[in-house]
Design a protein around this motif. Structure first.
Motif, PDB file in Angstrom:
ATOM      1  N   ILE A  96       0.854  -1.194   0.000  1.00 25.00           N
ATOM      2  CA  ILE A  96       0.000   0.000   0.000  1.00 25.00           C
ATOM      3  C   ILE A  96       0.888   1.242   0.000  1.00 25.00           C
ATOM      4  O   ILE A  96       1.879   1.300   0.752  1.00 25.00           O
ATOM      5  N   MET A  97       0.555   2.231  -0.819  1.00 18.23           N
ATOM      6  CA  MET A  97       1.285   3.502  -0.823  1.00 18.23           C
ATOM      7  C   MET A  97       0.456   4.561  -0.108  1.00 18.23           C
ATOM      8  O   MET A  97      -0.740   4.707  -0.380  1.00 18.23           O
ATOM      9  N   LEU A  98       1.117   5.309   0.792  1.00 16.58           N
ATOM     10  CA  LEU A  98       0.471   6.381   1.556  1.00 16.58           C
ATOM     11  C   LEU A  98       1.331   7.622   1.383  1.00 16.58           C
ATOM     12  O   LEU A  98       2.459   7.678   1.880  1.00 16.58           O
ATOM     13  N   SER A  99       0.837   8.614   0.636  1.00 15.11           N
ATOM     14  CA  SER A  99       1.687   9.758   0.302  1.00 15.11           C
ATOM     15  C   SER A  99       0.887  11.048   0.221  1.00 15.11           C
ATOM     16  O   SER A  99      -0.293  11.047  -0.115  1.00 15.11           O
ATOM     17  N   GLY A 100       1.595  12.151   0.518  1.00 10.59           N
ATOM     18  CA  GLY A 100       0.981  13.462   0.382  1.00 10.59           C
ATOM     19  C   GLY A 100       1.206  14.047  -0.984  1.00 10.59           C
ATOM     20  O   GLY A 100       0.690  15.123  -1.298  1.00 10.59           O
ATOM     21  N   TYR A 101       1.957  13.344  -1.826  1.00 13.08           N
ATOM     22  CA  TYR A 101       2.257  13.829  -3.173  1.00 13.08           C
ATOM     23  C   TYR A 101       1.616  12.899  -4.188  1.00 13.08           C
ATOM     24  O   TYR A 101       1.894  11.701  -4.199  1.00 13.08           O
ATOM     25  N   THR A 102       0.773  13.434  -4.991  1.00  9.16           N
ATOM     26  CA  THR A 102       0.064  12.610  -5.974  1.00  9.16           C
ATOM     27  C   THR A 102       0.763  12.689  -7.314  1.00  9.16           C
ATOM     28  O   THR A 102       0.351  13.421  -8.215  1.00  9.16           O
ATOM     29  N   GLU A 103       1.895  12.019  -7.415  1.00  4.56           N
ATOM     30  CA  GLU A 103       2.610  11.950  -8.678  1.00  4.56           C
ATOM     31  C   GLU A 103       1.899  10.913  -9.536  1.00  4.56           C
ATOM     32  O   GLU A 103       2.180   9.716  -9.463  1.00  4.56           O
ATOM     33  N   LEU A 104       0.964  11.382 -10.320  1.00  6.29           N
ATOM     34  CA  LEU A 104       0.018  10.518 -11.010  1.00  6.29           C
ATOM     35  C   LEU A 104       0.701   9.462 -11.873  1.00  6.29           C
ATOM     36  O   LEU A 104       0.343   8.280 -11.822  1.00  6.29           O
ATOM     37  N   GLN A 105       1.697   9.841 -12.663  1.00  9.04           N
ATOM     38  CA  GLN A 105       2.314   8.895 -13.580  1.00  9.04           C
ATOM     39  C   GLN A 105       3.045   7.787 -12.832  1.00  9.04           C
ATOM     40  O   GLN A 105       2.913   6.604 -13.159  1.00  9.04           O
ATOM     41  N   ALA A 106       3.805   8.159 -11.810  1.00 10.32           N
ATOM     42  CA  ALA A 106       4.556   7.158 -11.047  1.00 10.32           C
ATOM     43  C   ALA A 106       3.613   6.196 -10.339  1.00 10.32           C
ATOM     44  O   ALA A 106       3.834   4.978 -10.319  1.00 10.32           O
ATOM     45  N   VAL A 107       2.551   6.749  -9.751  1.00  7.69           N
ATOM     46  CA  VAL A 107       1.590   5.893  -9.046  1.00  7.69           C
ATOM     47  C   VAL A 107       0.853   4.988 -10.025  1.00  7.69           C
ATOM     48  O   VAL A 107       0.671   3.791  -9.787  1.00  7.69           O
ATOM     49  N   THR A 108       0.438   5.598 -11.183  1.00  2.00           N
ATOM     50  CA  THR A 108      -0.281   4.807 -12.175  1.00  2.00           C
ATOM     51  C   THR A 108       0.571   3.654 -12.684  1.00  2.00           C
ATOM     52  O   THR A 108       0.098   2.512 -12.810  1.00  2.00           O
ATOM     53  N   ASP A 109       1.836   3.936 -12.972  1.00  2.00           N
ATOM     54  CA  ASP A 109       2.738   2.878 -13.445  1.00  2.00           C
ATOM     55  C   ASP A 109       2.882   1.780 -12.405  1.00  2.00           C
ATOM     56  O   ASP A 109       2.848   0.583 -12.725  1.00  2.00           O
ATOM     57  N   ALA A 110       3.051   2.169 -11.151  1.00  2.00           N
ATOM     58  CA  ALA A 110       3.231   1.175 -10.085  1.00  2.00           C
ATOM     59  C   ALA A 110       1.980   0.315  -9.910  1.00  2.00           C
ATOM     60  O   ALA A 110       2.057  -0.893  -9.687  1.00  2.00           O
ATOM     61  N   VAL A 111       0.807   0.952 -10.010  1.00  2.75           N
ATOM     62  CA  VAL A 111      -0.454   0.208  -9.895  1.00  2.75           C
ATOM     63  C   VAL A 111      -0.594  -0.768 -11.051  1.00  2.75           C
ATOM     64  O   VAL A 111      -0.942  -1.950 -10.880  1.00  2.75           O
ATOM     65  N   ASN A 112      -0.335  -0.280 -12.275  1.00  2.10           N
ATOM     66  CA  ASN A 112      -0.474  -1.137 -13.447  1.00  2.10           C
ATOM     67  C   ASN A 112       0.502  -2.312 -13.422  1.00  2.10           C
ATOM     68  O   ASN A 112       0.209  -3.386 -13.950  1.00  2.10           O
ATOM     69  N   GLU A 113       1.674  -2.121 -12.821  1.00  2.00           N
ATOM     70  CA  GLU A 113       2.663  -3.200 -12.733  1.00  2.00           C
ATOM     71  C   GLU A 113       2.335  -4.189 -11.612  1.00  2.00           C
ATOM     72  O   GLU A 113       2.984  -5.225 -11.489  1.00  2.00           O
ATOM     73  N   GLY A 114       1.367  -3.850 -10.799  1.00  2.00           N
ATOM     74  CA  GLY A 114       1.013  -4.732  -9.688  1.00  2.00           C
ATOM     75  C   GLY A 114       1.837  -4.499  -8.449  1.00  2.00           C
ATOM     76  O   GLY A 114       1.768  -5.279  -7.496  1.00  2.00           O
ATOM     77  N   ALA A 115       2.645  -3.430  -8.433  1.00  2.00           N
ATOM     78  CA  ALA A 115       3.483  -3.158  -7.265  1.00  2.00           C
ATOM     79  C   ALA A 115       2.670  -2.604  -6.105  1.00  2.00           C
ATOM     80  O   ALA A 115       3.064  -2.715  -4.949  1.00  2.00           O
TER      81      ALA A 115
END
Length: 282
Positions: A96-115
Motif C-alpha cells: 500500500i502507498m500512503l503519500s501526500g504527493y500525488t505523482e500521477l504517472q509514477a503511481v499509475t505505473d506502479a499500480v499497473n505493474e502490480g506493485a
C-alpha cells in the motif's frame, strides 16, 4: 535502521492457531510512523518500521512481512521504486502507498505493474486506512491458505504417486509369480500326465479334478470321471480315505492305493491318489 516492534493487543476474537500478522511501515518522517503506530495499537498487527526504502528492504530480508505501507517521497529511493523491488523479491506481500504527493504517472505505473495494492493520500482517514489494512491482511490470509492447500495437494499427489508406483511394482511381482506358478503347474500336470503310474487328483470337496493317462486307461470311463464325486464314481478307491494305504483289485490285478494329502508344503488343497501295481495275485 530504526525497527520498532509494537506489542500485539490481547484480542479474544483471534484464533489461537492464527499466524502472526506482520505490518511494515516505511516513511522518512518519524512523526508519521509514530502516528500510524498509535492509530493501529488496538489492531492485532506486529508492526515493524523503517525510515527509507533501503531500510525497508533490509527489514524484509530479516522478517516475514504480510503487508507493507510506504510513503512515496523518501530520500534515496522513491516509494514506488521500493514497492517494485519488494514485489520482485517478496511477491507474497500486499503493498500500500500512503503519500501526500500525488505523482500521477509514477503511481499509475506502479499500480499497473502490480506493485501497489492500494494508494491513499495524506492526511489519511483513520477508518479508511484501517479498513484497507484489514482487507489487505484478509487477502493475504486467503493467498497463504491457497498456497498451503496447494502444497498439501502437491504432497498428497506425490504420496499417491509413490503409493501407485509401489502398487504397480507389487502387482508386477504378483503377476510374475502367477506366471511362474502357472508354468510350474503346467509342468507338474504334464509330468503327472505321462507317468506310467495311475494318478487321480481330488479337490477339497472330494471331486475328481485330475486324472492322468494311465488312470484313464485303467478305468473304463476314463476322462469322463472328471468332475464326479470320487465316493460315488470310484467307491473302491474312495474307501481308501479311511486308510492312507491299502490294496484293491481292478481288472483282475492287485494295486496298492496310496492317499497323499496336499497342502503341507504349498497352498494346494485336496488329495492325490496313486495306484501301484502290486504284482501279488488277489
Amino acid at each position: 535502521m530504526d525497527v520498532h516492534h509494537a506489542p500485539v493487543p490481547d484480542r479474544t476474537d483471534e484464533r489461537p492457531d492464527a499466524p502472526r500478522r506482520t505490518l511494515l511501515l516505511v516513511d522518512d518522517e518519524q512523526n508519521i510512523l509514530a502516528a500510524l503506530r498509535r492509530l493501529l495499537r488496538r489492531d492485532p498487527y506486529h508492526i515493524l518500521t523503517a525510515t527509507s526504502g533501503q531500510e525497508g528492504l533490509d527489514v524484509l530480508a530479516g522478517h516475514a512481512v504480510d503487508v507493507i505501507v510506504s510513503d512515496q517521497r523518501m530520500p534515496g529511493m522513491l516509494g514506488a521504486d521500493f514497492l517494485r523491488k519488494a514485489r520482485l523479491l517478496y511477491p507474497q506481500t500486499m503493498r500500500i502507498m500512503l503519500s501526500g504527493y500525488t505523482e500521477l504517472q509514477a503511481v499509475t505505473d506502479a499500480v499497473n505493474e502490480g506493485a501497489i495494492f492500494k494508494f491513499l493520500t495524506k492526511p489519511w482517514d483513520d477508518q479508511q486506512l484501517r479498513g484497507h489494512l484489514a482487507e489487505a491482511f484478509r487477502l493475504k490470509g486467503i493467498d497463504d491458505d491457497n498456497a498451503r492447500l496447494n502444497e498439501q495437494l502437491r504432497e498428497a499427489n506425490l504420496a499417491l504417486a509413490v503409493a501407485n508406483d509401489a502398487m504397480q511394482a507389487l502387482l508386477h511381482r504378483q503377476q510374475h509369480q502367477i506366471s511362474r506358478d502357472e508354468v510350474s503347474l503346467g509342468i507338474a500336470r504334464e509330468v503327472l500326465q505321462f507317468l506310467p503310474l495311475p494318478v487321480l487328483g481330488l479337490d477339497e470337496d472330494g471331486m475328481i479334478a485330475f486324472i492322468n493317462t494311465a488312470a484313464a486307461q485303467l478305468f473304463e470311463r476314463g476322462a469322463a470321471l472328471l468332475g464326479n464325486e470320487a465316493a460315488l464314481a470310484l467307491p473302491q478307491l474312495f474307501q481308501a480315505h479311511a486308510d492312507t494305504q491299502r490294496k484293491v483289485t481292478i481288472g483282475g490285478k492287485s494295486y496298492a492305493v496310496a492317499l497323499h494329502a496336499m497342502g503341507a508344503r504349498s497352498r494346494s488343497r485336496g488329495s492325490l491318489v496313486t495306484l501301484c501295481l502290486d504284482g501279488t495275485p488277489p
